[in-house]
Design an enzyme around this catalytic site. Structure first.
Site, PDB file in Angstrom:
ATOM      1  CG  LEU A  33      -1.009   8.710  -4.154  1.00 37.00           C
ATOM      2  CD1 LEU A  33      -2.144   9.650  -4.570  1.00 37.00           C
ATOM      3  CD2 LEU A  33      -0.672   8.886  -2.679  1.00 37.00           C
ATOM      4  CG  HIS A  34      -0.672   2.117  -1.458  1.00 34.21           C
ATOM      5  ND1 HIS A  34      -1.517   2.236  -0.384  1.00 34.21           N
ATOM      6  CD2 HIS A  34       0.582   2.347  -0.974  1.00 34.21           C
ATOM      7  CE1 HIS A  34      -0.814   2.502   0.712  1.00 34.21           C
ATOM      8  NE2 HIS A  34       0.469   2.600   0.378  1.00 34.21           N
ATOM      9  CD  GLU A  35      -8.356   0.806  -2.424  1.00 36.05           C
ATOM     10  OE1 GLU A  35      -8.214   1.202  -3.596  1.00 36.05           O
ATOM     11  OE2 GLU A  35      -9.319   1.157  -1.700  1.00 36.05           O
ATOM     12  N   GLY A  36      -4.400   1.957   0.127  1.00 30.56           N
ATOM     13  CA  GLY A  36      -4.380   2.486   1.498  1.00 30.56           C
ATOM     14  C   GLY A  36      -4.589   3.991   1.499  1.00 30.56           C
ATOM     15  CG  HIS A  37      -1.526   6.508  -0.096  1.00 29.41           C
ATOM     16  ND1 HIS A  37      -0.689   5.724  -0.856  1.00 29.41           N
ATOM     17  CD2 HIS A  37      -0.768   6.965   0.927  1.00 29.41           C
ATOM     18  CE1 HIS A  37       0.522   5.725  -0.327  1.00 29.41           C
ATOM     19  NE2 HIS A  37       0.509   6.467   0.757  1.00 29.41           N
ATOM     20  CB  SER A 185       3.644  -0.704   2.482  1.00 25.26           C
ATOM     21  OG  SER A 185       4.836   0.074   2.463  1.00 25.26           O
TER      22      SER A 185
HETATM   23  P1  AMP Z   1       2.980   7.301   3.272  1.00 26.81           P
HETATM   24  O1  AMP Z   1       2.760   7.809   1.895  1.00 26.81           O
HETATM   25  O2  AMP Z   1       3.488   5.901   3.325  1.00 26.81           O
HETATM   26  O3  AMP Z   1       3.755   8.260   4.141  1.00 26.81           O
HETATM   27  O4  AMP Z   1       1.542   7.221   3.929  1.00 26.81           O
HETATM   28  C1  AMP Z   1       0.678   8.318   3.950  1.00 26.81           C
HETATM   29  C2  AMP Z   1      -0.490   8.008   4.854  1.00 26.81           C
HETATM   30  O5  AMP Z   1      -1.165   6.851   4.380  1.00 26.81           O
HETATM   31  C3  AMP Z   1      -0.046   7.701   6.299  1.00 26.81           C
HETATM   32  O6  AMP Z   1      -0.962   8.290   7.199  1.00 26.81           O
HETATM   33  C4  AMP Z   1      -0.122   6.201   6.344  1.00 26.81           C
HETATM   34  O7  AMP Z   1      -0.369   5.684   7.637  1.00 26.81           O
HETATM   35  C5  AMP Z   1      -1.291   5.926   5.421  1.00 26.81           C
HETATM   36  N1  AMP Z   1      -1.222   4.563   4.909  1.00 26.81           N
HETATM   37  C6  AMP Z   1      -0.176   3.968   4.278  1.00 26.81           C
HETATM   38  N2  AMP Z   1      -0.455   2.684   3.992  1.00 26.81           N
HETATM   39  C7  AMP Z   1      -1.719   2.456   4.461  1.00 26.81           C
HETATM   40  C8  AMP Z   1      -2.583   1.325   4.483  1.00 26.81           C
HETATM   41  N3  AMP Z   1      -2.217   0.141   3.978  1.00 26.81           N
HETATM   42  N4  AMP Z   1      -3.809   1.460   5.040  1.00 26.81           N
HETATM   43  C9  AMP Z   1      -4.198   2.650   5.569  1.00 26.81           C
HETATM   44  N5  AMP Z   1      -3.428   3.757   5.580  1.00 26.81           N
HETATM   45  C10 AMP Z   1      -2.210   3.665   5.032  1.00 26.81           C
END
Ligand code: AMP
Length: 282
Positions: A33-37, A185
């Site tokens: 998990l990062h700031e996007g999540h 990411s």
């Molecule tokens: P993931 O863990 O990469 O499958 O991502 C899980 C959810 O987080 C997905 O809906 C992604 O689109 C969203 N996500 C990943 N990176 C970002 C980001 N930088 N900004 C916003 N949402 C993100």
């Protein structure tokens, strides 16, 4: 905050919340998990009484030569971040729990999945749609939050929900970026320091499009300029750069004024594959 691995316990928890008339938001993730999540989690907390974050590295959405084995897995740190963010349940099922040995039923979106990442990653969106529908059945959320970062995924999930009458409201959250514009990411961890510096060119290129558009360039000219701009960085290998209609995801050549377009990019640095996109109005 509860940690739940068992599908049955997750199902029961959600049913109990529904009985208490609580609304539920689900944030599906693959962890690391990062700031996007975390931005998705904040949005979920604003929109529902209870927030479930699922953490599941879904083998069915990785191709045979992709990074399933190496994908970063940081569950204990993820749990801490979720607790701090006020999540109610972290749901982290096992692969064996999610996929019975002889599983033979899959969810296949057949049109939008043909384009962009779907054309390069065969079976990827079948894996995504299948796991997301399963998570919806297990967690029965009222709403689910996805990121614009995976624009095609978000569009396909919305199509699946419409086509299969799934009673879940889909919310799309904006892309969170690093200071230099690189979309955050889990896969950015794969980049060497020199590659990380070069990766800023992806978003810089996307930003340039507004200037090129002002000069009345055609879609084909803009695409060529973007390819040249990004190829300035020596370690980058373009997988695709596509300018597509936001509704159909098919390539456009002569859009009408006011059409909404998606400009989507996938690049490789060595084996690390990064994606990004912007939406523009023509
Ligand atoms: P993931 O863990 O990469 O499958 O991502 C899980 C959810 O987080 C997905 O809906 C992604 O689109 C969203 N996500 C990943 N990176 C970002 C980001 N930088 N900004 C916003 N949402 C993100």
């Amino acid at each position: 905050m509860k940690k739940i691995n068992s599908l049955k316990s997750m199902f029961t928890q959600s049913q109990n919340w529904h009985a208490e008339k609580k609304t539920i938001a689900l944030v599906p993730t693959m962890g690391a998990l990062h700031e996007g999540h975390l931005s998705l989690i904040r949005s979920a907390k604003n929109k529902a009484d209870k927030v479930i974050v699922s953490i599941f590295v879904n083998p069915m959405q990785f191709g045979p030569n992709e990074d399933y084995d190496n994908y970063p897995r940081t569950l204990s740190e993820d749990i801490k971040k979720c607790r701090k963010a006020g999540v109610d349940v972290v749901f982290s099922p096992s692969v064996a729990g999610m996929y019975p040995d002889n599983a033979s039923t899959w969810v296949n979106e057949e049109v939008l999945s043909q384009y962009l990442c779907g054309a390069r990653r065969k079976g990827h969106f079948r894996g995504v749609c299948t796991v997301v529908l399963k998570l919806f059945m297990i967690c029965s959320p009222d709403i689910a939050i996805f990121g614009q970062k995976d624009a095609q995924q978000s569009i396909i999930i919305k199509r699946m929900v419409r086509d299969l009458n799934i009673p879940v409201k889909i919310i799309i959250a904006p892309i969170k970026r690093e200071k230099d514009g690189l979309a955050i990411s889990s896969r950015n961890k794969y980049l060497l320091p020199e590659e990380r510096k070069q990766a800023a060119v992806i978003y810089k290129g996307l930003q340039e499009i507004k200037n090129w558009k002002k000069n009345n360039l055609s879609v084909a000219q803009i695409r060529r300029k973007l390819i040249r701009f990004i190829q300035k960085e020596k370690d980058i290998r373009i997988d695709y750069i596509s300018i597509v209609d936001i509704n159909t995801l098919s390539e456009v050549s002569r859009p009408n004024k006011g059409d909404k377009l998606l400009i989507a990019i996938a690049v490789f640095f060595n084996k690390a594959r990064l994606i990004d996109n912007i939406e523009i109005k023509w």
